[in-house]
Write a protein that holds these residues in place. Structure first.
Motif, PDB file in Angstrom:
ATOM      1  N   THR A  23      -6.155 -34.878   3.338  1.00 51.05           N
ATOM      2  CA  THR A  23      -5.337 -33.893   4.294  1.00 51.05           C
ATOM      3  C   THR A  23      -4.499 -32.936   3.336  1.00 51.05           C
TER       4      THR A  23
ATOM      5  N   ASP B 289      -6.700 -30.827   0.411  1.00 55.21           N
ATOM      6  CA  ASP B 289      -7.768 -30.056   1.353  1.00 55.21           C
ATOM      7  C   ASP B 289      -6.570 -28.716   1.588  1.00 55.21           C
ATOM      8  N   GLY B 290      -5.264 -28.995   1.932  1.00 56.94           N
ATOM      9  CA  GLY B 290      -4.391 -27.949   2.462  1.00 56.94           C
ATOM     10  C   GLY B 290      -3.800 -27.432   0.935  1.00 56.94           C
ATOM     11  N   CYS B 291      -2.664 -27.436   0.809  1.00 54.64           N
ATOM     12  CA  CYS B 291      -1.943 -26.728  -0.235  1.00 54.64           C
ATOM     13  C   CYS B 291      -2.014 -27.453  -1.678  1.00 54.64           C
TER      14      CYS B 291
ATOM     15  N   ASP C 243       2.261 -24.459   7.972  1.00 56.04           N
ATOM     16  CA  ASP C 243       1.489 -24.454   9.237  1.00 56.04           C
ATOM     17  C   ASP C 243       2.379 -24.576  10.180  1.00 56.04           C
TER      18      ASP C 243
ATOM     19  N   ARG D  73       4.047 -31.904   8.762  1.00 53.67           N
ATOM     20  CA  ARG D  73       2.879 -32.743   8.389  1.00 53.67           C
ATOM     21  C   ARG D  73       2.580 -33.010   6.882  1.00 53.67           C
ATOM     22  N   PHE D  74       2.998 -32.094   6.150  1.00 57.77           N
ATOM     23  CA  PHE D  74       3.001 -32.271   4.903  1.00 57.77           C
ATOM     24  C   PHE D  74       3.714 -33.520   4.349  1.00 57.77           C
TER      25      PHE D  74
END
Length: 185
Positions: free
Chosen positions: A88, A91-93, A118, A124-125
């Protein structure tokens, strides 16, 4: 909506901002000298030139490197929660996740995004980074009870970064001294 710093404080995280790079760390209960990095790319060519930087796959499309990681691969790959949280964030930042001693650190480039980019405002991060730290604590306890090596003296991402920065400083200083000496003659 709370700011990124307020959300970080909620998770006991620290944020260091350096020229387009956010280095976000959360504590990990660990007293060993662990130095392991997690990535989404393998980089075979770099591993051929510098074998100590070769990345090992522990789950589909998740790679790690650092000293003695082969001992830890099975524990990393068996932990689905860890793998999901790593995917997660990577794939994100986040460009990389590092476990260095008592810190789990996400390196976030502004070119890839922002932790608060987001709809959750960064919640979430930080929840995923805290999950990673929690799972690494559990894996460390299991590894310690199984007499896994604690990576003392190994070349992981943190130690490689220190060596590179020192080399750059010494190289630059040596170059400037050579130029100074050449012009004094």
């Amino acid at each position: 909506m709370p700011t990124l710093d307020e959300v970080a404080k909620k998770y006991s995280a620290t944020i260091v901002r350096k020229r387009g790079l956010d280095i976000i760390s959360v504590p990990v209960e660990c007293d060993g000298q662990i130095d392991i990095g997690f990535f989404r790319t393998e980089r075979k060519s770099l591993g051929k030139v510098l074998p100590f930087l070769a990345r090992e796959e522990f789950s589909p499309d998740l790679y790690t490197y650092g000293g003695q990681t082969e001992s830890w691969l099975s524990l990393f790959g068996a932990d689905e929660e860890l793998c999901h949280a790593l995917r997660t964030l990577l794939d994100g930042c986040a460009t990389s996740i590092e476990w260095s001693g008592s810190r789990a650190t996400a390196r976030v480039s502004i070119l890839r995004g922002s932790p608060d980019g987001d709809s959750t405002g960064g919640e979430r991060f930080f929840a995923n980074l805290a999950m990673i730290a929690n799972r690494l604590e559990t894996i460390y306890v299991i590894g310690r009870s199984n007499d896994m090596p604690q990576n003392a003296g190994s070349l992981g991402p943190a130690k490689v970064r220190k060596i590179m920065l020192t080399s750059i400083f010494i190289g630059t200083f040596s170059f400037l001294m050579a130029v100074h000496y050449a012009f004094r003659r």
